[in-house]
Structure formats: structure tokens, C-alpha cells
Design an enzyme around this catalytic site. Structure first.
Site, PDB file in Angstrom:
ATOM      1  CB  SER A  12      -0.887   0.021   1.237  1.00 21.06           C
ATOM      2  OG  SER A  12      -1.390   1.338   1.407  1.00 21.06           O
ATOM      3  CG  HIS A  37      -3.819  -1.620  -1.754  1.00 22.09           C
ATOM      4  ND1 HIS A  37      -4.961  -2.319  -2.098  1.00 22.09           N
ATOM      5  CD2 HIS A  37      -4.166  -0.862  -0.684  1.00 22.09           C
ATOM      6  CE1 HIS A  37      -5.948  -2.000  -1.278  1.00 22.09           C
ATOM      7  NE2 HIS A  37      -5.496  -1.102  -0.400  1.00 22.09           N
ATOM      8  CG  ASP A  39      -5.022   2.356   0.787  1.00 20.71           C
ATOM      9  OD1 ASP A  39      -5.987   1.579   0.675  1.00 20.71           O
ATOM     10  OD2 ASP A  39      -3.911   2.006   1.226  1.00 20.71           O
ATOM     11  CG  MET A  41      -8.241   7.070   2.511  1.00 22.77           C
ATOM     12  SD  MET A  41      -7.376   7.079   4.087  1.00 22.77           S
ATOM     13  CE  MET A  41      -6.558   5.481   4.010  1.00 22.77           C
ATOM     14  CG  HIS A  70      -9.164   0.076  -0.551  1.00 19.03           C
ATOM     15  ND1 HIS A  70      -8.540  -0.124   0.665  1.00 19.03           N
ATOM     16  CD2 HIS A  70     -10.503   0.031  -0.294  1.00 19.03           C
ATOM     17  CE1 HIS A  70      -9.465  -0.286   1.609  1.00 19.03           C
ATOM     18  NE2 HIS A  70     -10.658  -0.183   1.056  1.00 19.03           N
ATOM     19  CG  MET A  72     -11.168   3.165   2.128  1.00 19.61           C
ATOM     20  SD  MET A  72      -9.567   3.103   2.951  1.00 19.61           S
ATOM     21  CE  MET A  72      -8.503   3.240   1.529  1.00 19.61           C
ATOM     22  CG  MET A 141     -11.618  -3.140   5.033  1.00 18.85           C
ATOM     23  SD  MET A 141     -10.130  -2.633   4.140  1.00 18.85           S
ATOM     24  CE  MET A 141      -9.228  -1.724   5.407  1.00 18.85           C
ATOM     25  CG  ASP A 176      -6.092  -2.893   3.118  1.00 20.27           C
ATOM     26  OD1 ASP A 176      -5.038  -2.635   3.738  1.00 20.27           O
ATOM     27  OD2 ASP A 176      -6.685  -2.061   2.396  1.00 20.27           O
TER      28      ASP A 176
HETATM   29  C1  DX5 Z   1      -6.233   1.346   5.597  1.00 19.71           C
HETATM   30  C2  DX5 Z   1      -5.772   1.124   4.176  1.00 19.71           C
HETATM   31  C3  DX5 Z   1      -4.658   0.162   4.095  1.00 19.71           C
HETATM   32  C4  DX5 Z   1      -3.409   0.598   4.821  1.00 19.71           C
HETATM   33  C5  DX5 Z   1      -2.756  -0.623   5.374  1.00 19.71           C
HETATM   34  O1  DX5 Z   1      -7.336   2.134   5.613  1.00 19.71           O
HETATM   35  O2  DX5 Z   1      -6.828   0.641   3.373  1.00 19.71           O
HETATM   36  O3  DX5 Z   1      -4.364  -0.215   2.751  1.00 19.71           O
HETATM   37  O4  DX5 Z   1      -2.496   1.283   4.017  1.00 19.71           O
HETATM   38  O5  DX5 Z   1      -1.680  -0.237   6.145  1.00 19.71           O
HETATM   39  P1  DX5 Z   1      -0.964  -1.223   7.171  1.00 19.71           P
HETATM   40  O6  DX5 Z   1      -0.472  -2.395   6.356  1.00 19.71           O
HETATM   41  O7  DX5 Z   1       0.115  -0.394   7.731  1.00 19.71           O
HETATM   42  O8  DX5 Z   1      -2.003  -1.657   8.169  1.00 19.71           O
HETATM   43 ZN    ZN Z   2      -6.367  -0.295   1.369  1.00 14.22          ZN
END
Ligand code: DX5
Ligand code: ZN
Length: 226
Positions: A12, A37, A39, A41, A70, A72, A141, A176
């Protein structure tokens, strides 16, 4: 993308240097990342903000493997075409992000991407039971989304149930949150094939010291394969 259930590590880039995404992506791929990956947000669905379609489009030329996005964010549907245009290979939406996940998954596929459906820790596995013919991946998750570096929540019973629901369909199970050499074997044994890891991959390394990324990924792989 051809389907297989072999183990894949998807670092990620939430844990990468935000001023240097291009080099970070190239570094993790050179060190053996299977997917990248990304993320996204929105400060609304989750209490944190990262980046949107123009940034993801700028990442695309650096990704030679699979760009796994991904989301969010809520709502999702209005942004699907923008992420297709940005070059996402897989686009994952949360089932909790709106009332019409069925339509969202159809729209993601119609836009030419693989469709993922994500489940927060508080959402049961059976929430995806009627989506199996629309999904290419189920993301379980193992933290509440929003931040890297959180503590792993044991969702192995949920992963097992998702694996049962999938049956013989070509659907990945991604996990994840808090994945590291201690937790990876648990989730793989339960049925996961794609492991997202942020802090466990980037910890201790940098683009100028990228061997550490490779060592960290190798430690995760070794914890699973022995
Ligand atoms: C959390 C993200 C993850 C995050 C995971 O909301 O969706 O992808 O980056 O990070 P680690 O591996 O540090 O838990
Ligand atoms: Zn993620």
C-alpha cells in the site's frame, strides 16, 4: 489479468513517501511487489484524505504490474469513469459506502475494470452473498479503514465464510490492515490470496535503500510458504 489463487503481495503506497510516488512505485515493483495498492480516501467515508483521480492517473505509467485502487469514498458511482480513465485495473468499493453496491459493481465492470467489494470489520461475510456473480475480488478489512499502521483485527472466520461463498468462482480474497509476517499466515490459511501491506513493507526502507522493501516482502512470503 489472468486469474490465479497464488499468493500476491500488494504494498500500500499509503506508507510511501507522498512527495515521490513514481520512484516509490518503481522501487516496490523492482523488489517483487505483485500488485500496487492505491488507497483513495475522501475525509467523509473515512476520517482521512489522500488523493483523487488526477494523482492516480499520474501513478499509472509507473505501475507495470496491477494497479489495485481501494476507494474509501462515498458516494462512489459518480467517480467510476474517472478511475477507469486514470487506468485502474481493479476498482474496489465498500459495501457500506451506499445503498446500491450491486449497481456500483455492475458499473465498475461496464467501465472496463475488475470489480472489488470491501467489507469493514463490522460487516458480516454474508453481506456479499448476493454479489458473487458481480465481483472479481472481496476485500476483507482487518482494520477500520482510514490509516496505516493499525493493529490487526482477527477476521479469519469471516475470510473462511467468504471463501465458502466464492466456491469455484474466479474471485480473489484480499486482506488489508495490519498484515505482517505474524498475521499473514493466519489470513492465507483462512483463504486469502492477495495481501495488502503498508507499514510492514515500507518500514525501515526508502527509495535509496529499497532492498529493505524486498527483505520485508520476502519475510511476509516466507511466513506463509515456510
Ligand atoms: C487502511 C488502508 C490500508 C493501509 C494498510 O485504511 O486501506 O491499505 O495502508 O496499512 P498497514 O499495512 O500499515 O495496516
Ligand atoms: Zn487499502
Amino acid at each position: 489479468m489472468t486469474f490465479d489463487r497464488s499468493l500476491k503481495i500488494a504494498p500500500s503506497i499509503l506508507s510511501a513517501d507522498f512527495a515521490d510516488f513514481g520512484r516509490e512505485i518503481r522501487a516496490i515493483e523492482a523488489q517483487g511487489a505483485d500488485w500496487v495498492h492505491v488507497d483513495v480516501m475522501d475525509g467523509h467515508f473515512v476520517p482521512n484524505l489522500t488523493f483523487g483521480p488526477p494523482a492516480v492517473k499520474a501513478f499509472r505509467p509507473h505501475v507495470k504490474t496491477v494497479m489495485d485502487v481501494h476507494l474509501m469514498i462515498s458516494p462512489v458511482d459518480a467517480y467510476i469513469d474517472a478511475y477507469a480513465d486514470a487506468g485502474a485495473d481493479i476498482l474496489t468499493a465498500h459495501i457500506e459506502a451506499g445503498p446500491h453496491i450491486h449497481r456500483t459493481l455492475q458499473a465498475i465492470r461496464a467501465a472496463g475494470m475488475k470489480a472489488g467489494v470491501a467489507l469493514n470489520p463490522g460487516t458480516p461475510a454474508d453481506a456479499v452473498a448476493d454479489l458473487m456473480d458481480l465481483a472479481d475480488m472481496v476485500l476483507v478489512m482487518t482494520v477500520n479503514p482510514g490509516f496505516g499502521g493499525q493493529k490487526f483485527i482477527d477476521m479469519t472466520a469471516k475470510i473462511r465464510r467468504v471463501r465458502e461463498l466464492i466456491g469455484d468462482r474466479d474471485i480473489h480474497i484480499q486482506v488489508d490492515g495490519g498484515v505482517d509476517p505474524v498475521t499473514a499466515p493466519l489470513v492465507v490459511e483462512a483463504g486469502a490470496d492477495v495481501l495488502v501491506a503498508g507499514s510492514a513493507v515500507f518500514r525501515g526502507g526508502s527509495v535509496d535503500n529499497a532492498d529493505v522493501y524486498g527483505t520485508n516482502m520476502a519475510a511476509i512470503r516466507k511466513s506463509v510458504t515456510g
